[in-house]
Design an enzyme around this catalytic site. Structure first.
Site, PDB file in Angstrom:
ATOM      1  N   GLY A 106       6.742   0.103  12.967  1.00  0.00           N
ATOM      2  CA  GLY A 106       7.249   0.567  11.675  1.00  0.00           C
ATOM      3  C   GLY A 106       6.806  -0.326  10.529  1.00  0.00           C
ATOM      4  N   GLU A 146      -4.047  -5.876  16.829  1.00  0.00           N
ATOM      5  CA  GLU A 146      -4.173  -4.451  16.626  1.00  0.00           C
ATOM      6  C   GLU A 146      -5.600  -4.051  16.251  1.00  0.00           C
ATOM      7  OE1 GLU A 146      -0.883  -3.083  14.144  1.00  0.00           O
ATOM      8  OE2 GLU A 146      -2.037  -1.290  13.697  1.00  0.00           O
ATOM      9  N   SER A 152       4.299   1.158   7.674  1.00  0.00           N
ATOM     10  CA  SER A 152       4.059   1.979   6.478  1.00  0.00           C
ATOM     11  C   SER A 152       5.326   2.680   5.980  1.00  0.00           C
ATOM     12  CB  SER A 152       3.009   3.048   6.786  1.00  0.00           C
ATOM     13  OG  SER A 152       1.859   2.451   7.322  1.00  0.00           O
TER      14      SER A 152
HETATM   15  C1  LIG Z   1      -3.065   8.833  12.717  1.00  0.00           C
HETATM   16  C2  LIG Z   1      -2.318   7.772  12.004  1.00  0.00           C
HETATM   17  C3  LIG Z   1      -1.382   7.017  12.679  1.00  0.00           C
HETATM   18  C4  LIG Z   1      -0.671   6.026  12.018  1.00  0.00           C
HETATM   19  N1  LIG Z   1       0.268   5.318  12.718  1.00  0.00           N
HETATM   20  C5  LIG Z   1       1.015   4.390  12.062  1.00  0.00           C
HETATM   21  C6  LIG Z   1       2.055   3.689  12.747  1.00  0.00           C
HETATM   22  O1  LIG Z   1       2.285   3.889  13.940  1.00  0.00           O
HETATM   23  N2  LIG Z   1       2.801   2.802  12.053  1.00  0.00           N
HETATM   24  C7  LIG Z   1       2.583   2.550  10.723  1.00  0.00           C
HETATM   25  O2  LIG Z   1       3.271   1.725  10.164  1.00  0.00           O
HETATM   26  N3  LIG Z   1       1.608   3.192  10.037  1.00  0.00           N
HETATM   27  C8  LIG Z   1       0.826   4.118  10.680  1.00  0.00           C
HETATM   28  N4  LIG Z   1      -0.155   4.782   9.999  1.00  0.00           N
HETATM   29  C9  LIG Z   1      -0.306   4.557   8.567  1.00  0.00           C
HETATM   30  C10 LIG Z   1      -1.516   3.718   8.182  1.00  0.00           C
HETATM   31  O3  LIG Z   1      -1.287   2.370   8.474  1.00  0.00           O
HETATM   32  C11 LIG Z   1      -1.769   3.964   6.694  1.00  0.00           C
HETATM   33  O4  LIG Z   1      -2.272   5.264   6.600  1.00  0.00           O
HETATM   34  C12 LIG Z   1      -2.714   2.990   6.073  1.00  0.00           C
HETATM   35  O5  LIG Z   1      -2.175   1.718   6.016  1.00  0.00           O
HETATM   36  C13 LIG Z   1      -3.136   3.445   4.652  1.00  0.00           C
HETATM   37  O6  LIG Z   1      -2.035   3.723   3.858  1.00  0.00           O
HETATM   38  P1  LIG Z   1      -1.907   5.109   3.065  1.00  0.00           P
HETATM   39  O7  LIG Z   1      -2.109   6.190   4.035  1.00  0.00           O
HETATM   40  O8  LIG Z   1      -0.648   5.059   2.320  1.00  0.00           O
HETATM   41  O9  LIG Z   1      -3.135   5.124   2.073  1.00  0.00           O
HETATM   42  P2  LIG Z   1      -3.270   4.382   0.661  1.00  0.00           P
HETATM   43  O10 LIG Z   1      -2.878   2.966   0.800  1.00  0.00           O
HETATM   44  O11 LIG Z   1      -2.606   5.182  -0.395  1.00  0.00           O
HETATM   45  O12 LIG Z   1      -4.834   4.442   0.470  1.00  0.00           O
HETATM   46  C14 LIG Z   1      -5.562   5.607   0.051  1.00  0.00           C
HETATM   47  C15 LIG Z   1      -6.978   5.181  -0.258  1.00  0.00           C
HETATM   48  O13 LIG Z   1      -6.983   4.191  -1.297  1.00  0.00           O
HETATM   49  C16 LIG Z   1      -7.648   3.043  -0.890  1.00  0.00           C
HETATM   50  N5  LIG Z   1      -7.049   1.841  -1.458  1.00  0.00           N
HETATM   51  C17 LIG Z   1      -5.747   1.482  -1.482  1.00  0.00           C
HETATM   52  N6  LIG Z   1      -5.594   0.282  -2.039  1.00  0.00           N
HETATM   53  C18 LIG Z   1      -6.834  -0.155  -2.366  1.00  0.00           C
HETATM   54  C19 LIG Z   1      -7.363  -1.350  -2.933  1.00  0.00           C
HETATM   55  N7  LIG Z   1      -6.570  -2.378  -3.288  1.00  0.00           N
HETATM   56  N8  LIG Z   1      -8.683  -1.433  -3.092  1.00  0.00           N
HETATM   57  C20 LIG Z   1      -9.508  -0.410  -2.725  1.00  0.00           C
HETATM   58  N9  LIG Z   1      -9.084   0.713  -2.178  1.00  0.00           N
HETATM   59  C21 LIG Z   1      -7.754   0.841  -1.999  1.00  0.00           C
HETATM   60  C22 LIG Z   1      -7.505   3.038   0.621  1.00  0.00           C
HETATM   61  O14 LIG Z   1      -8.465   2.217   1.255  1.00  0.00           O
HETATM   62  C23 LIG Z   1      -7.669   4.503   0.935  1.00  0.00           C
HETATM   63  O15 LIG Z   1      -9.021   4.816   0.946  1.00  0.00           O
HETATM   64  C24 LIG Z   1      -0.904   5.781  10.640  1.00  0.00           C
HETATM   65  C25 LIG Z   1      -1.874   6.519   9.974  1.00  0.00           C
HETATM   66  C26 LIG Z   1      -2.574   7.500  10.624  1.00  0.00           C
HETATM   67  C27 LIG Z   1      -3.590   8.284   9.874  1.00  0.00           C
END
Ligand SMILES: Cc1cc2nc3c(=O)[nH]c(=O)nc-3n(C[C@H](O)[C@H](O)[C@H](O)COP(=O)(O)OP(=O)(O)OC[C@H]3O[C@@H](n4cnc5c(N)ncnc54)[C@H](O)[C@@H]3O)c2cc1C
Lengths: 351, 381
Positions: free
Chosen positions: B131, B248, B133
């Site tokens: 947990g 990880e 995100s």
């Molecule tokens: C299949 C799947 C399983 C997952 N399982 C888990 C889980 O078990 N537990 C958990 O905690 N999370 C999980 N996640 C979540 C995952 O960790 C997040 O999707 C990831 O950290 C990105 O966050 P976000 O999706 O909010 O994207 P955002 O952070 O909103 O990013 C969107 C885009 O903006 C870019 N971006 C953001 N900030 C910057 C910056 N400072 N500079 C340049 N570019 C930037 C990103 O690189 C990306 O391209 C899962 C995700 C997926 C898809």
């Protein structure tokens, strides 16, 4: 042992192979004094086996030395001499003192007891004392030739201005001749060259990466170092990933060459060719115009990266060879062979 | 420079010894397992299969024997895990507990927590999820809002996690939450072991783009946690999470989760490839061997107690690019359209992995986040 080798060769390079010397080599050519200096350090015979069949060092021990040769753009065929002596002594011949290189391609053949034909793309072939090559394909023989016996020398250079010469022999008695060691096949020179260049590329990549990382922290535009721009950071991150990949695959190839593995050398040459292309492009991009000058040292390495990636088999050449074998073996065998490619067992080592 | 750390790493003989046993087990237990399921790889959930692995002693085996593990070295686990992944075995149920939760508890947990959790993890009976995100905290993990407030005998938890893989079928979550106000961006956070059966917790699956349910929203509404729930020291959450992320990011799942596709692609090409096919397959094989070697190097560093965060980021980013290239190369090399159902093995595996591919550069840290970490390692930020 490894650390001692590396610190020794690094010290000599730092003291005696400054940028000016590398540049000068492009115009003035061979430096006997520089060769003597490196020869006296013993590296050219480090892999020779003695009468008891013992070798002082392995390729695994010398990988770092090859990388340093690459990083400093050493204008000498030291890696080639190391490999040539390795091959000579494993084929029951004496290690050679003096400068030594080898050639892979050509149409050299043994007629009775004399050698006729040409050997191409020999690093520093027009300058060294001796060269080795292979004759015959089914029962390849190692021949050791004196450069002075060549009837004709055709000088060519690669992109970086490094000599890659052709020697033509017109019925000359070789200095020595012997069947290739039983554990080796006709590809050994090409594979050996591929291993050397992979490690040199790994060294050059570390060099250009460090140079670029330093430069972007110094260069200021829009009121801040360009290192602060994410687009610049991410390009260099890719360069670092490629460097890491080529370092590890060169290490693998050297460690496994001692076991007779061909696959790991193919992998290293493929990986380093990919890295060289990306590394040269990225480090030039982040340097701007200054990197495009002769005066700034980046070109010494990038022009070598562009040359070395295609020497002894390009990405395309080795990928195709490896891929043909992978497909011919079928998917059932794939995983086991991936694992065996980096384990010590030589069983199935040729994918 | 950190690139020098990528030395050749040999898997020690005692770790290699277990490989043939695992292969035999997989031959017996996955005999009729179809390629389309193998494509699920570490997303394939099968509690029964996990229990069987637990019985063999193949889960949590680097944990100490007193807690149900085998005190085995990191490479023994590596060999088992890579064999499972290469075969496309359904390992999702115990995946997170084996890869990281058990290690976190061993490292930071109290004696009570170790005794309570580790043996069940090793038996393949206790499943964990991660947990981190939240709706407003993805890449910017340090901005999380979920909060645990201290009480006389424990904590009260409020907030929300999202994208939590397997939350709907796990027993516990290791959650990163805020426990105090802090001046520093990375202060004031702590990790908790949250029992997902507690009152006040709602888990709602989110369908992914293919309609499958793997990840979830998890709501915490005045959840009472007892004092045993806090993992490690209060306020150390960020430090702990950083060490968790190295585990990880460097493992073989970062480049072996598409093995099913490489296999069906080679089958589809056949034993006499044309020049283009041979070249691309050879290049892929070379990249795979290189990635594996990089991952082994990082494993050695982790086993030596180092924190190879930058090197791990290199493995994960290159691995994701490799896995994202695979479906594209499949398109280039063979004229077989993907099919979600009813097609040949290759068509179905291709359909599945084409759709999974975008996630490879998101989960576990996005491409941009990883490259930022590497840039930091280069001294650029
Ligand atoms: C299949 C799947 C399983 C997952 N399982 C888990 C889980 O078990 N537990 C958990 O905690 N999370 C999980 N996640 C979540 C995952 O960790 C997040 O999707 C990831 O950290 C990105 O966050 P976000 O999706 O909010 O994207 P955002 O952070 O909103 O990013 C969107 C885009 O903006 C870019 N971006 C953001 N900030 C910057 C910056 N400072 N500079 C340049 N570019 C930037 C990103 O690189 C990306 O391209 C899962 C995700 C997926 C898809």
């Amino acid at each position: 042992m490894r650390e001692l080798f590396e610190s020794t060769v690094r010290r000599i390079c730092e003291d005696h192979v400054p940028i000016e010397r590398v540049s000068a080599a492009e115009e003035k050519g061979w430096s006997p004094a520089l060769w003597e200096l490196f020869e006296s350090s013993g590296f050219s015979q480090a892999l020779a086996v003695d009468e008891s069949g013992e070798s002082g060092a392995s390729w695994g021990d010398l990988c770092g030395v090859l990388m340093i040769c690459g990083q400093y753009s050493l204008p000498l065929p030291l890696p080639e001499a190391m490999f040539a002596n390795y091959l000579l002594t494993r084929s029951g011949l004496e290690a050679m003192s003096g400068s030594l290189s080898f050639g892979v391609d050509g149409d050299l053949c043994l007629e009775g007891s004399t050698v006729k034909g040409s050997l191409r793309d020999i690093p520093w072939g027009g300058d060294v004392d001796h060269v080795i090559g292979l004759v015959g394909t089914s029962n390849p023989m190692v021949v050791l030739m004196s450069r002075a016996d060549a009837a004709q020398v055709n000088r060519t250079t690669n992109i970086a201005g490094e000599p890659r010469d052709e020697l033509y022999f017109d019925g000359v008695t070789p200095l020595a001749v012997a069947p290739l060691a039983a554990s080796m096949n006709k590809d050994v020179l090409k594979l050996g060259g591929a291993m050397l260049r992979s490690a040199q590329i790994a060294g050059a990549m570390q060099g250009v990466l460090a140079l670029a990382a330093e430069y972007v922290n110094d260069r200021v535009q829009f009121g801040r170092p360009i290192a602060r721009f994410q687009a610049v950071q991410h390009q260099l991150a890719i360069c670092a990933e490629q460097t890491a990949a080529t370092v590890v695959s060169a290490e693998l190839a050297c460690a496994q060459f001692d076991n007779g593995s061909e696959v790991s050398t193919m992998v290293a040459k493929i990986s380093s060719a990919e890295a060289a292309a990306a590394g040269a492009a990225i480090t030039h991009a982040v340097h701007g115009a200054i990197g495009f000058t002769q005066e700034y040292p980046l070109q010494l390495s990038t022009r070598r990266l562009w040359s070395w990636r295609s020497e002894y088999g390009s990405l395309s050449y080795w990928s195709q060879r490896l891929g043909s074998k992978v497909c011919a073996a079928g998917s059932d065998k794939l995983w086991a062979r991936i694992v065996n490619a980096s384990s010590d067992s030589t069983q199935e080592s040729s994918i | 420079m950190f690139t020098e750390q990528f030395k050749y790493t040999r898997i020690p003989a005692e770790a290699e010894a277990v490989r043939s046993e695992v292969r035999e087990f997989l031959r017996d237990n996955l005999r009729d397992f179809p390629a389309s399921k193998r494509a699920d790889s570490w997303m394939g959930f099968d509690a029964e299969f996990s229990r069987k692995l637990g019985q063999r002693g193949w889960i949590g085996l680097s944990l100490p024997t007193e807690y149900g593990g085998a005190d085995a070295g990191a490479f023994t686990r590596y060999v088992i895990v890579e064999e499972l992944l290469a075969a496309g075995a359904p390992v999702s149920a115990h995946w997170f507990s084996d890869r990281q939760s058990g290690q976190q508890i061993l490292r930071f947990g109290t004696e009570y927590q170790k005794e309570h959790h580790l043996p069940a993890i090793c038996r393949g009976e206790s499943f964990f999820c991660i947990g981190m995100s939240e709706p407003n905290s993805g890449s910017d993990l340090a901005s999380i809002k979920t909060k645990a407030t201290p009480t006389d005998n424990g904590w009260i938890l409020n907030g929300q996690k999202v994208w939590t893989t397997n939350a709907h079928r796990s027993h516990y979550m290791i959650a990163l939450v805020r426990t105090s106000d802090s001046e520093s961006r990375h202060g004031g956070m702590s990790q908790f072991i949250v029992d997902l059966s507690l009152p006040g917790i709602t888990v709602l699956p989110i369908k992914d783009l293919t309609g499958s349910e793997h990840f979830n929203e998890v709501f915490f509404d005045d959840v009472h946690l007892d004092s045993h729930a806090l993992l490690g020291a209060e306020g150390d959450g960020w430090k702990q999470v950083t060490s968790e992320l190295s585990m990880e990011r460097s493992g073989p799942e970062r480049f072996l989760s598409s093995m099913a596709l490489l296999n069906t692609l080679i089958d589809a090409i056949g034993t006499e490839p044309n020049a283009l096919q041979a070249k691309e397959i050879g290049h892929l094989a070379a990249r795979l061997i290189t990635l594996r070697q990089m991952s082994l190097t990082v494993t050695e560093q982790l086993a030596a107690g180092e924190q190879p965060a930058v090197a791990a980021a290199c493995v994960k980013d290159l691995g994701a690019v490799f896995e994202q290239d695979l479906p594209e190369l499949a398109q280039l090399l063979c004229d077989i359209p993907p099919a979600s159902s009813g097609g040949c093995d290759h068509a179905m595996v291709l359909a599945h992995l084409t759709q999974q591919a975008p996630s490879f550069s998101l989960r576990g840290g996005t491409r941009e986040v990883l490259r930022g970490i590497i840039a930091k390692g280069l001294g650029l930020r």
